[in-house]
Design a protein around this motif. Structure first.
Motif, PDB file in Angstrom:
ATOM      1  N   THR A  96      40.446  25.321  44.081  1.00 35.79           N
ATOM      2  CA  THR A  96      41.442  25.997  43.272  1.00 35.79           C
ATOM      3  C   THR A  96      40.960  27.393  42.917  1.00 35.79           C
ATOM      4  OG1 THR A  96      42.088  23.889  42.325  1.00 35.79           O
ATOM      5  CG2 THR A  96      42.816  25.854  41.174  1.00 35.79           C
ATOM      6  N   CYS A  97      41.823  28.405  43.055  1.00 35.04           N
ATOM      7  CA  CYS A  97      41.424  29.789  42.793  1.00 35.04           C
ATOM      8  C   CYS A  97      41.980  30.241  41.446  1.00 35.04           C
ATOM      9  CB  CYS A  97      41.929  30.694  43.908  1.00 35.04           C
ATOM     10  SG  CYS A  97      41.354  32.390  43.768  1.00 35.04           S
ATOM     11  N   LEU A  98      41.148  30.219  40.428  1.00 33.88           N
ATOM     12  CA  LEU A  98      41.550  30.643  39.101  1.00 33.88           C
ATOM     13  C   LEU A  98      40.315  31.015  38.298  1.00 33.88           C
ATOM     14  CD1 LEU A  98      42.269  27.599  36.827  1.00 33.88           C
ATOM     15  CD2 LEU A  98      41.624  27.289  39.180  1.00 33.88           C
ATOM     16  N   ALA A  99      40.540  31.729  37.206  1.00 29.14           N
ATOM     17  CA  ALA A  99      39.448  32.099  36.315  1.00 29.14           C
ATOM     18  C   ALA A  99      39.398  31.108  35.172  1.00 29.14           C
ATOM     19  CB  ALA A  99      39.674  33.516  35.768  1.00 29.14           C
ATOM     20  N   VAL A 100      38.229  30.542  34.919  1.00 29.00           N
ATOM     21  CA  VAL A 100      38.087  29.530  33.882  1.00 29.00           C
ATOM     22  C   VAL A 100      36.836  29.815  33.065  1.00 29.00           C
ATOM     23  CG1 VAL A 100      39.306  27.731  35.145  1.00 29.00           C
ATOM     24  CG2 VAL A 100      36.864  28.007  35.474  1.00 29.00           C
ATOM     25  N   GLU A 101      36.773  29.219  31.870  1.00 26.01           N
ATOM     26  CA  GLU A 101      35.625  29.440  30.996  1.00 26.01           C
ATOM     27  C   GLU A 101      34.426  28.622  31.434  1.00 26.01           C
ATOM     28  OE1 GLU A 101      34.419  28.600  26.343  1.00 26.01           O
ATOM     29  OE2 GLU A 101      36.482  29.118  26.826  1.00 26.01           O
ATOM     30  N   VAL A 121      27.546  29.900  45.219  1.00 26.48           N
ATOM     31  CA  VAL A 121      27.777  30.340  43.845  1.00 26.48           C
ATOM     32  C   VAL A 121      27.037  31.660  43.634  1.00 26.48           C
ATOM     33  CG1 VAL A 121      27.548  29.771  41.407  1.00 26.48           C
ATOM     34  CG2 VAL A 121      27.983  27.952  43.087  1.00 26.48           C
ATOM     35  N   VAL A 122      27.760  32.667  43.169  1.00 25.39           N
ATOM     36  CA  VAL A 122      27.231  34.027  43.135  1.00 25.39           C
ATOM     37  C   VAL A 122      27.378  34.624  41.737  1.00 25.39           C
ATOM     38  CG1 VAL A 122      27.386  36.316  44.190  1.00 25.39           C
ATOM     39  CG2 VAL A 122      27.896  34.290  45.557  1.00 25.39           C
ATOM     40  N   ASP A 123      26.284  35.169  41.229  1.00 28.66           N
ATOM     41  CA  ASP A 123      26.307  35.931  39.985  1.00 28.66           C
ATOM     42  C   ASP A 123      27.148  37.193  40.187  1.00 28.66           C
ATOM     43  OD1 ASP A 123      25.552  36.852  37.403  1.00 28.66           O
ATOM     44  OD2 ASP A 123      23.867  37.965  38.263  1.00 28.66           O
ATOM     45  N   VAL A 124      27.497  37.870  39.098  1.00 30.43           N
ATOM     46  CA  VAL A 124      28.350  39.058  39.203  1.00 30.43           C
ATOM     47  C   VAL A 124      27.587  40.348  38.923  1.00 30.43           C
ATOM     48  CG1 VAL A 124      30.415  40.207  38.316  1.00 30.43           C
ATOM     49  CG2 VAL A 124      30.437  37.737  38.699  1.00 30.43           C
ATOM     50  N   ASP A 156      32.650  27.614  50.636  1.00 36.38           N
ATOM     51  CA  ASP A 156      33.518  28.062  49.554  1.00 36.38           C
ATOM     52  C   ASP A 156      32.700  28.965  48.643  1.00 36.38           C
ATOM     53  OD1 ASP A 156      35.709  26.595  50.435  1.00 36.38           O
ATOM     54  OD2 ASP A 156      35.143  24.825  49.263  1.00 36.38           O
ATOM     55  N   VAL A 157      33.350  29.962  48.037  1.00 33.01           N
ATOM     56  CA  VAL A 157      32.662  30.938  47.191  1.00 33.01           C
ATOM     57  C   VAL A 157      33.168  30.817  45.760  1.00 33.01           C
ATOM     58  CG1 VAL A 157      32.237  33.397  46.758  1.00 33.01           C
ATOM     59  CG2 VAL A 157      32.305  32.534  49.120  1.00 33.01           C
ATOM     60  N   LEU A 158      32.226  30.797  44.831  1.00 29.85           N
ATOM     61  CA  LEU A 158      32.514  30.741  43.395  1.00 29.85           C
ATOM     62  C   LEU A 158      31.673  31.803  42.702  1.00 29.85           C
ATOM     63  CD1 LEU A 158      33.530  29.340  40.741  1.00 29.85           C
ATOM     64  CD2 LEU A 158      31.543  27.817  40.951  1.00 29.85           C
ATOM     65  N   LEU A 159      32.287  32.591  41.815  1.00 32.24           N
ATOM     66  CA  LEU A 159      31.566  33.579  41.024  1.00 32.24           C
ATOM     67  C   LEU A 159      31.251  32.993  39.654  1.00 32.24           C
ATOM     68  CD1 LEU A 159      33.688  36.769  41.864  1.00 32.24           C
ATOM     69  CD2 LEU A 159      31.673  35.872  43.053  1.00 32.24           C
ATOM     70  N   LEU A 160      29.996  33.137  39.230  1.00 34.08           N
ATOM     71  CA  LEU A 160      29.542  32.609  37.943  1.00 34.08           C
ATOM     72  C   LEU A 160      28.890  33.729  37.166  1.00 34.08           C
ATOM     73  CD1 LEU A 160      28.905  30.394  35.891  1.00 34.08           C
ATOM     74  CD2 LEU A 160      26.936  29.725  37.314  1.00 34.08           C
ATOM     75  N   GLY A 180      39.464  43.374  45.160  1.00 30.28           N
ATOM     76  CA  GLY A 180      39.728  42.412  46.221  1.00 30.28           C
ATOM     77  C   GLY A 180      38.880  41.158  46.211  1.00 30.28           C
ATOM     78  N   PHE A 181      38.221  40.852  45.096  1.00 30.16           N
ATOM     79  CA  PHE A 181      37.412  39.631  45.009  1.00 30.16           C
ATOM     80  C   PHE A 181      38.306  38.484  44.539  1.00 30.16           C
ATOM     81  CE2 PHE A 181      34.299  43.001  44.770  1.00 30.16           C
ATOM     82  CZ  PHE A 181      33.237  42.510  45.512  1.00 30.16           C
ATOM     83  N   ALA A 182      38.913  37.808  45.497  1.00 39.44           N
ATOM     84  CA  ALA A 182      39.877  36.742  45.182  1.00 39.44           C
ATOM     85  C   ALA A 182      39.201  35.379  45.176  1.00 39.44           C
ATOM     86  CB  ALA A 182      41.020  36.776  46.190  1.00 39.44           C
ATOM     87  N   PHE A 183      38.129  35.266  44.397  1.00 39.91           N
ATOM     88  CA  PHE A 183      37.375  34.020  44.323  1.00 39.91           C
ATOM     89  C   PHE A 183      37.472  33.457  42.906  1.00 39.91           C
ATOM     90  CE2 PHE A 183      35.008  36.851  47.273  1.00 39.91           C
ATOM     91  CZ  PHE A 183      35.286  36.161  48.453  1.00 39.91           C
ATOM     92  N   PRO A 184      37.343  32.140  42.758  1.00 43.10           N
ATOM     93  CA  PRO A 184      37.300  31.560  41.410  1.00 43.10           C
ATOM     94  C   PRO A 184      36.158  32.162  40.598  1.00 43.10           C
ATOM     95  CG  PRO A 184      37.501  29.843  43.069  1.00 43.10           C
ATOM     96  CD  PRO A 184      37.224  31.109  43.806  1.00 43.10           C
ATOM     97  N   LEU A 185      36.362  32.258  39.307  1.00 48.35           N
ATOM     98  CA  LEU A 185      35.392  32.887  38.406  1.00 48.35           C
ATOM     99  C   LEU A 185      35.173  32.013  37.182  1.00 48.35           C
ATOM    100  CD1 LEU A 185      33.729  35.399  37.400  1.00 48.35           C
ATOM    101  CD2 LEU A 185      35.877  36.218  36.388  1.00 48.35           C
TER     102      LEU A 185
END
Length: 217
Positions: free
Chosen positions: A2-7, A21-24, A104-108, A127-132
């Motif tokens: 699922t592609c969305l921003a969550v806490e 999983v990638v830091d920002v 799959d890519v996730l930003l943390l 253009g970073f359309a990854f979950p955060l």
């Protein structure tokens, strides 16, 4: 996924594919250079003598080092205005998009969730359309909770070695990559120790990730 921003990540769906999983900050988005510019615009300077913000911010008015509480306040103000200051590293988006063929890519991001929506807008602009996920919890704990039901092959990328250690302690099978792009920043950083491996740029990190996935597929 699922592609969305969550806490915290409870709403994310983790699949069977490898999860990257990638830091920002200072991994996807430049941090050191824009934070230095922000400080100068607000009467302060960052003179990195150690690998820390605390103790290295000075007041331009009197040359004194500012207290940790003031550093925290300046950092919060920077995150409030991050959309005006931060830009991505040149290769970050292209590399992550290329890596979606194997993971799959996730930003943390390690920041108070109050800044989450501004960070999402900033990333989307480039253009970073990854979950955060935005969380102040130890990253190992966040990922252990996220992956507890269907733990995938996990690769974690962060500029902070203590975050890599946190993930390694909670998820020993994960590959943890200590990505240090800025030469001056890398020179001050703690030496990367096993089980983590160091990468000096996105091309280097991508090669490590692809080799790891191929060897463990």
């Amino acid at each position: 996924m699922t592609c969305l921003a969550v806490e915290t990540g409870e709403d994310l769906e983790i699949g069977a594919r490898p999860l990257l999983v990638v830091d920002v900050d200072e991994v996807v988005l430049q941090f050191v250079a824009p934070f230095k510019a922000f400080l100068r615009a607000n009467g302060h300077a960052l003179n990195l003598e150690t690998f820390s913000l605390n103790g290295n911010v000075i007041s331009l008015a009197d040359g004194r080092r500012v207290e940790n509480a003031r550093v925290a306040s300046l950092l919060s103000a920077f995150y409030d205005q991050q959309e005006d200051w931060q830009k991505p590293f040149a290769a970050a988006r292209e590399t992550l998009e290329d890596l979606t063929d194997i993971a799959d890519v996730l930003l943390l991001t390690a920041m108070p969730p109050t800044h989450l929506e501004k960070r999402r807008r900033l990333l989307s602009r480039f253009g970073f359309a990854f979950p955060l996920i935005a969380s102040e919890k130890p990253k190992g704990e966040v990922l252990r909770t996220l992956c507890k039901t269907h733990p995938p092959q996990l690769i974690f990328v962060d500029d902070m070695l203590y975050n890599c250690r946190s993930v390694s302690e909670c998820l020993p099978d994960a590959l943890t990559i200590n990505l240090l792009i800025n030469d001056d920043y890398r020179a001050l950083a703690p030496k990367t120790m096993p089980p983590s491996v160091v990468a000096t740029g996105w091309d280097h990190a991508a090669a490590i990730i692809r080799r790891h996935v191929a060897d463990n597929g």
